[in-house]
Scaffold this motif. Sequence first.
Motif, short mmCIF file in Angstrom:
data_model
loop_
_atom_site.label_atom_id
_atom_site.label_comp_id
_atom_site.label_asym_id
_atom_site.label_seq_id
_atom_site.Cartn_x
_atom_site.Cartn_y
_atom_site.Cartn_z
N LEU A 31 -30.42 -26.38 -51.82
CA LEU A 31 -30.27 -25.82 -50.47
C LEU A 31 -28.96 -25.06 -50.34
O LEU A 31 -28.93 -23.96 -49.77
N PHE A 32 -27.90 -25.61 -50.87
CA PHE A 32 -26.60 -24.94 -50.83
C PHE A 32 -26.68 -23.60 -51.55
O PHE A 32 -26.24 -22.58 -51.03
N GLU A 33 -27.26 -23.60 -52.74
CA GLU A 33 -27.41 -22.37 -53.53
C GLU A 33 -28.31 -21.35 -52.83
O GLU A 33 -28.13 -20.15 -53.01
N ALA A 34 -29.26 -21.82 -52.04
CA ALA A 34 -30.19 -20.93 -51.34
C ALA A 34 -29.57 -20.32 -50.08
O ALA A 34 -30.19 -19.49 -49.43
N GLY A 35 -28.36 -20.75 -49.72
CA GLY A 35 -27.70 -20.17 -48.56
C GLY A 35 -27.61 -21.10 -47.37
O GLY A 35 -27.19 -20.68 -46.28
N CYS A 36 -27.97 -22.36 -47.55
CA CYS A 36 -27.93 -23.32 -46.45
C CYS A 36 -26.62 -24.09 -46.42
O CYS A 36 -26.58 -25.26 -46.04
N ASP A 37 -25.52 -23.43 -46.78
CA ASP A 37 -24.22 -24.07 -46.76
C ASP A 37 -23.70 -24.26 -45.34
O ASP A 37 -22.67 -24.89 -45.12
N ASP A 38 -24.45 -23.77 -44.36
CA ASP A 38 -24.10 -23.92 -42.95
C ASP A 38 -24.99 -24.96 -42.26
O ASP A 38 -25.14 -24.95 -41.05
N ALA A 39 -25.56 -25.87 -43.05
CA ALA A 39 -26.48 -26.88 -42.50
C ALA A 39 -26.08 -28.27 -42.96
O ALA A 39 -25.55 -28.46 -44.05
N LEU A 40 -26.37 -29.23 -42.09
CA LEU A 40 -26.22 -30.64 -42.43
C LEU A 40 -27.60 -31.24 -42.61
O LEU A 40 -28.49 -31.01 -41.79
N VAL A 41 -27.78 -32.00 -43.67
CA VAL A 41 -29.06 -32.62 -43.99
C VAL A 41 -29.12 -34.00 -43.35
O VAL A 41 -28.15 -34.75 -43.40
N GLY A 42 -30.27 -34.32 -42.75
CA GLY A 42 -30.41 -35.63 -42.15
C GLY A 42 -31.86 -36.07 -42.07
O GLY A 42 -32.78 -35.31 -42.37
N SER A 43 -32.05 -37.31 -41.67
CA SER A 43 -33.40 -37.82 -41.44
C SER A 43 -33.30 -38.94 -40.40
O SER A 43 -32.28 -39.62 -40.27
N SER A 44 -34.39 -39.09 -39.66
CA SER A 44 -34.47 -40.12 -38.64
C SER A 44 -35.92 -40.55 -38.49
O SER A 44 -36.78 -39.68 -38.25
N GLU A 45 -36.17 -41.83 -38.66
CA GLU A 45 -37.52 -42.37 -38.52
C GLU A 45 -38.55 -41.59 -39.34
O GLU A 45 -39.65 -41.28 -38.88
N GLY A 46 -38.17 -41.24 -40.57
CA GLY A 46 -39.07 -40.56 -41.48
C GLY A 46 -39.16 -39.05 -41.31
O GLY A 46 -39.86 -38.38 -42.06
N VAL A 47 -38.46 -38.49 -40.34
CA VAL A 47 -38.46 -37.04 -40.11
C VAL A 47 -37.20 -36.46 -40.76
O VAL A 47 -36.09 -36.89 -40.46
N GLN A 48 -37.40 -35.49 -41.65
CA GLN A 48 -36.29 -34.85 -42.34
C GLN A 48 -35.94 -33.55 -41.63
O GLN A 48 -36.82 -32.82 -41.20
#
Length: 75
Positions: free
Chosen positions: A24-41
Amino acid sequence: MQRFTFTLVVEDRDLKTDEVVDALFEAGCDDALVGSSEGVQFLDFDREAGSVEEAVRSAVADVESVEGLKFARLG
């Protein structure tokens, strides 16, 4: 340019692996935070663009360029 904050919900591949986070970082998503809650990513973005539509479209394209990830909806 303006900064837009939004969340993309994604499916299929597990976001919490180092391999996917690196891709994701290499694809350009260096401006995003990864998370999940109750099975939703999700990815929380803070993206600069000319419009909110441009910001969301570019984020979706970046996410979907990672093998096995699919945009599901805005969160």
